[in-house]
Design an enzyme around this catalytic site. Structure first.
Site, PDB file in Angstrom:
ATOM      1  N   LYS A 175      32.427  37.301  25.958  1.00 22.76           N
ATOM      2  CA  LYS A 175      32.298  35.913  26.337  1.00 22.76           C
ATOM      3  C   LYS A 175      31.398  36.193  27.619  1.00 22.76           C
ATOM      4  O   LYS A 175      31.901  36.222  28.584  1.00 22.76           O
ATOM      5  CB  LYS A 175      33.512  35.241  26.659  1.00 22.76           C
ATOM      6  CG  LYS A 175      33.680  33.987  26.417  1.00 22.76           C
ATOM      7  CD  LYS A 175      32.828  33.074  27.352  1.00 22.76           C
ATOM      8  CE  LYS A 175      33.250  33.050  28.859  1.00 22.76           C
ATOM      9  NZ  LYS A 175      31.915  32.192  29.692  1.00 22.76           N
ATOM     10  N   GLY A 180      34.331  39.979  37.140  1.00 20.60           N
ATOM     11  CA  GLY A 180      33.935  38.543  37.695  1.00 20.60           C
ATOM     12  C   GLY A 180      34.969  38.708  38.899  1.00 20.60           C
ATOM     13  O   GLY A 180      35.150  39.709  39.610  1.00 20.60           O
ATOM     14  N   SER A 181      35.182  37.325  39.365  1.00 25.69           N
ATOM     15  CA  SER A 181      35.777  37.254  40.884  1.00 25.69           C
ATOM     16  C   SER A 181      37.377  37.714  40.710  1.00 25.69           C
ATOM     17  O   SER A 181      37.933  37.720  39.550  1.00 25.69           O
ATOM     18  CB  SER A 181      35.795  35.869  41.004  1.00 25.69           C
ATOM     19  OG  SER A 181      36.428  34.971  40.186  1.00 25.69           O
ATOM     20  N   THR A 182      37.830  37.720  41.914  1.00 27.23           N
ATOM     21  CA  THR A 182      39.192  38.289  41.886  1.00 27.23           C
ATOM     22  C   THR A 182      40.052  37.033  41.533  1.00 27.23           C
ATOM     23  O   THR A 182      41.230  37.212  41.044  1.00 27.23           O
ATOM     24  CB  THR A 182      39.636  38.709  43.334  1.00 27.23           C
ATOM     25  OG1 THR A 182      38.960  39.861  43.498  1.00 27.23           O
ATOM     26  CG2 THR A 182      41.040  39.042  43.797  1.00 27.23           C
ATOM     27  N   GLY A 209      40.230  37.056  37.843  1.00 30.48           N
ATOM     28  CA  GLY A 209      40.817  38.220  37.662  1.00 30.48           C
ATOM     29  C   GLY A 209      42.401  37.998  37.544  1.00 30.48           C
ATOM     30  O   GLY A 209      43.054  38.478  36.542  1.00 30.48           O
ATOM     31  N   GLU A 227      37.140  44.315  36.774  1.00 30.07           N
ATOM     32  CA  GLU A 227      36.291  44.824  38.086  1.00 30.07           C
ATOM     33  C   GLU A 227      36.072  43.383  38.639  1.00 30.07           C
ATOM     34  O   GLU A 227      35.236  42.762  37.991  1.00 30.07           O
ATOM     35  CB  GLU A 227      35.148  45.608  37.600  1.00 30.07           C
ATOM     36  CG  GLU A 227      34.320  46.299  38.499  1.00 30.07           C
ATOM     37  CD  GLU A 227      32.819  46.135  38.566  1.00 30.07           C
ATOM     38  OE1 GLU A 227      32.293  46.412  37.322  1.00 30.07           O
ATOM     39  OE2 GLU A 227      32.175  45.803  39.508  1.00 30.07           O
ATOM     40  N   CYS A 268      28.588  43.155  42.857  1.00 27.69           N
ATOM     41  CA  CYS A 268      29.885  43.023  42.977  1.00 27.69           C
ATOM     42  C   CYS A 268      30.312  43.899  44.429  1.00 27.69           C
ATOM     43  O   CYS A 268      31.153  43.931  45.085  1.00 27.69           O
ATOM     44  CB  CYS A 268      31.054  43.291  42.101  1.00 27.69           C
ATOM     45  SG  CYS A 268      30.409  44.646  40.681  1.00 27.69           S
ATOM     46  N   GLU A 306      34.197  37.197  50.145  1.00 24.28           N
ATOM     47  CA  GLU A 306      32.854  37.766  49.178  1.00 24.28           C
ATOM     48  C   GLU A 306      31.878  36.401  49.171  1.00 24.28           C
ATOM     49  O   GLU A 306      32.338  35.535  48.839  1.00 24.28           O
ATOM     50  CB  GLU A 306      33.391  38.283  47.866  1.00 24.28           C
ATOM     51  CG  GLU A 306      32.150  38.831  47.032  1.00 24.28           C
ATOM     52  CD  GLU A 306      32.527  39.305  45.768  1.00 24.28           C
ATOM     53  OE1 GLU A 306      33.467  38.713  45.002  1.00 24.28           O
ATOM     54  OE2 GLU A 306      32.157  40.340  45.210  1.00 24.28           O
TER      55      GLU A 306
HETATM   56  P1  ADP Z   1      32.161  32.879  39.010  1.00 23.36           P
HETATM   57  O1  ADP Z   1      33.008  32.197  39.609  1.00 23.36           O
HETATM   58  O2  ADP Z   1      31.234  33.770  40.064  1.00 23.36           O
HETATM   59  O3  ADP Z   1      31.328  32.150  37.995  1.00 23.36           O
HETATM   60  P2  ADP Z   1      34.111  33.986  37.540  1.00 23.36           P
HETATM   61  O4  ADP Z   1      34.900  35.346  37.627  1.00 23.36           O
HETATM   62  O5  ADP Z   1      34.570  32.608  37.228  1.00 23.36           O
HETATM   63  O6  ADP Z   1      32.851  34.097  38.293  1.00 23.36           O
HETATM   64  O7  ADP Z   1      33.282  34.183  35.902  1.00 23.36           O
HETATM   65  C1  ADP Z   1      33.186  35.581  35.341  1.00 23.36           C
HETATM   66  C2  ADP Z   1      33.340  35.271  33.917  1.00 23.36           C
HETATM   67  O8  ADP Z   1      34.540  34.936  33.987  1.00 23.36           O
HETATM   68  C3  ADP Z   1      32.506  34.434  33.279  1.00 23.36           C
HETATM   69  O9  ADP Z   1      32.232  34.618  31.909  1.00 23.36           O
HETATM   70  C4  ADP Z   1      33.363  33.204  33.208  1.00 23.36           C
HETATM   71  O10 ADP Z   1      32.909  31.958  32.065  1.00 23.36           O
HETATM   72  C5  ADP Z   1      34.717  33.784  32.986  1.00 23.36           C
HETATM   73  N1  ADP Z   1      35.705  32.871  33.285  1.00 23.36           N
HETATM   74  C6  ADP Z   1      36.023  32.016  34.218  1.00 23.36           C
HETATM   75  N2  ADP Z   1      37.086  31.524  34.212  1.00 23.36           N
HETATM   76  C7  ADP Z   1      37.847  32.050  33.292  1.00 23.36           C
HETATM   77  C8  ADP Z   1      39.304  31.960  32.899  1.00 23.36           C
HETATM   78  N3  ADP Z   1      40.017  31.049  33.511  1.00 23.36           N
HETATM   79  N4  ADP Z   1      39.466  32.735  31.960  1.00 23.36           N
HETATM   80  C9  ADP Z   1      38.731  33.636  31.194  1.00 23.36           C
HETATM   81  N5  ADP Z   1      37.499  33.583  31.854  1.00 23.36           N
HETATM   82  C10 ADP Z   1      37.128  32.977  32.758  1.00 23.36           C
END
Ligand code: ADP
Length: 495
Positions: free
Chosen positions: A189, A242-244, A247, A264, A298, A398
């Site tokens: 994804k 992705g973001s904490t 996560g 990560e 990151c 961040e």
């Molecule tokens: P940003 O806020 O910088 O876009 P994210 O951590 O939200 O960073 O995004 C990293 C990945 O996680 C992307 O592929 C995003 O589509 C996906 N993502 C965002 N929200 C969710 C969620 N609730 N569950 C699973 N995946 C998600």
């Protein structure tokens, strides 16, 4: 700007409506809906991605499961290795197209994507080497009787790869490469802001001979497709970058079937420069530790601790170096900083710049959007704040943009205390000529990676990972491969 007249990319983008890639085929979203993906260099729609929902994720996970149980499960380590080598060669052959697509999709300058090439190919070859490394052990036992005991490593199953937009061309390989090495299958994804290179790679994998269903891609929003994947009962493991904050959502969503997780997450990494450092190396090193990829990394070294005796002079040199960097069209080979990924990210970074000023940090350079011919894109100047205190918002949160916070310190102990005063623990670095200082920092910095007189260097055989709220699990090295396997013990009664 953004000449996309190079034939392969034109072919791929001839139809900007991009479907999911499931079971070796393009498949439209079951809902028929799409999400727009923008070219960050000009703010125009580049592609219309299938908007995946739970239903599409169901189809992709079912395909991945069938492939996992089917012929893919009978591939020998040698066959998987041969396949990974073919994949390597095909990706190398098509790299220019992929790199250009990445530049258009997420704004990475072509100079950067050219630099990523060898590293990415090395990562694929590393995983090719690891097909032979999915081994258990024969272990002596003290059981009464005639028992033989051993452990077996088996592929964990269907892996959900949720990856970010800041470099999907490369970051997908931590999932795809490991899945191919271990005999797992994957549902990827990619981020809604940058999915194209992941889709094109999935197509190339089929051309290389990877069986349909082994690597699938569902596009769409994180809150829909991503959340559906993270909570799916048919997914055995999630590899997330992705973001904490996201996560945390993934951890909760994965609880239903106790998925294995590798996370990560964010960072606010300390980069510590001592007065005895080789400043000719430390200045560009510390600058590019943040400005690379326009700060969208990151482990960027965004808290730059500089020994007070050289603070003023160092900031001056940093500013001078920053001014040599060219911000502009990612397709211009002389450009070092492309745009930020999105309007949302631009607003976010600009709001931190304004908070920095309000909280009393001194803006030493940058801090503005780039206008003129670049005004339609999400461009920002490389930005340096000096005399920052570690308690200011710009030193705690961040930013994910090209913003350096320079924080003066007096002693090594103080530097260490401040460096570790963060909720994150992804990376950290020290610039010094002293073995004592280096050793103290190497042991003292509480982070998954410590660099000495360099920054951001990662060998795939060594890997990297997070500590504290920067996540857990390891990317690269044998530990990474272990994460795609589960261990079972076997006890054989020989009587
Ligand atoms: P940003 O806020 O910088 O876009 P994210 O951590 O939200 O960073 O995004 C990293 C990945 O996680 C992307 O592929 C995003 O589509 C996906 N993502 C965002 N929200 C969710 C969620 N609730 N569950 C699973 N995946 C998600």
């Amino acid at each position: 700007m953004n000449d996309i007249s190079k034939p392969p990319v034109v072919n791929f983008l001839a139809n900007p409506e991009k479907d999911h890639f499931i079971d070796g085929q393009w498949k439209p979203s079951l809902s028929g809906e799409r999400v727009d993906s923008f070219n960050p260099a000009n703010g125009r729609v580049l592609a219309k991605l299938a908007r995946g929902t739970k239903d599409d994720v169901d189809v992709a996970v079912a395909a991945a499961r069938r492939a996992f149980e089917g012929p893919w499960s009978r591939f020998t380590p040698h066959q998987r290795q041969a396949l990974l080598i073919k994949v390597h060669d095909l990706i190398e052959k098509n790299y220019d197209e992929l790199a250009l697509l990445e530049s258009l999709d997420m704004g990475a300058p072509v100079a950067r994507t050219a630099g990523v090439k060898n590293w990415m190919l090395q990562v694929i070859m590393y995983f090719a080497s690891q097909t032979m490394n999915c081994n258990g052990q024969t272990i002596q036992n003290s059981l009464p009787g005639n028992f033989t005991t051993m452990t077996i490593q088996a592929p964990v199953g269907v892996v959900g790869g949720i990856i970010p937009w800041n470099g999907p061309l490369m970051s997908q390989w931590w999932v795809v490469g490991a899945a191919l090495a271990t005999g797992c299958t994957a549902v990827m994804k990619p981020a809604e802001d940058a999915s194209l290179t992941v889709l094109r790679t999935a197509e190339l994998l089929i051309e290389a001979g990877v069986p349909p269903g082994v690597v699938n891609v569902v596009t769409g929003l994180g809150s829909e497709a991503g959340a559906a994947l993270a909570s799916h009962p048919g997914v055995d493991r999630i590899a997330f970058t992705g973001s904490t904050q996201t996560g945390r959502e993934i951890i909760k969503a994965s609880a239903g079937n106790m998925k294995r997780l590798q996370l990560e997450l964010g960072g606010k990494s300390p980069d510590i420069v001592f007065a005895d450092a080789d400043l000719d190396k430390a200045v560009p090193g510390a600058a590019m530790a943040v400005f690379s990829n326009t700060g969208q990394v990151c482990y960027a070294g965004t808290r730059l601790f500089v020994e007070r005796s050289i603070h003023e002079a160092f900031v001056e040199r940093l500013v001078a170096f920053g001014k040599t960097l060219k911000v502009g069209d990612p397709l211009d080979p002389t450009v070092q900083l492309g745009p930020l990924i999105s309007q949302r990210q631009l607003d976010r970074v600009m709001s931190y710049v304004s908070i920095g000023g309000k909280e009393g940090a001194q803006l030493a350079s940058g801090g503005g959007r780039v206008g003129g011919a670049l005004a339609g894109g999400y461009f920002i100047e490389p930005t340096i704040f000096s005399n920052v205190s570690n308690s200011m918002t710009i030193a705690r949160e961040e930013i994910f943009g090209p913003v350096i916070s320079v924080i003066p310190f007096d002693t090594a102990d103080e530097a260490l205390r401040l460096a570790n005063d963060t909720e994150y623990g992804l990376g950290g670095a020290v610039w010094t000529r002293s073995v004592n200082t280096m050793t103290k920092m190497m042991h003292g910095i509480k982070a998954g990676t410590v660099w000495v007189n360099c920054y951001g260097v990662v060998d795939p055989a060594v890997g990297f990972g997070g500590y504290k709220q920067s996540g857990y699990g390891w990317k690269g090295g044998p530990q990474h491969v272990d994460g795609f396997l589960y261990q079972k013990s076997v006890c054989i009664n020989g009587d």
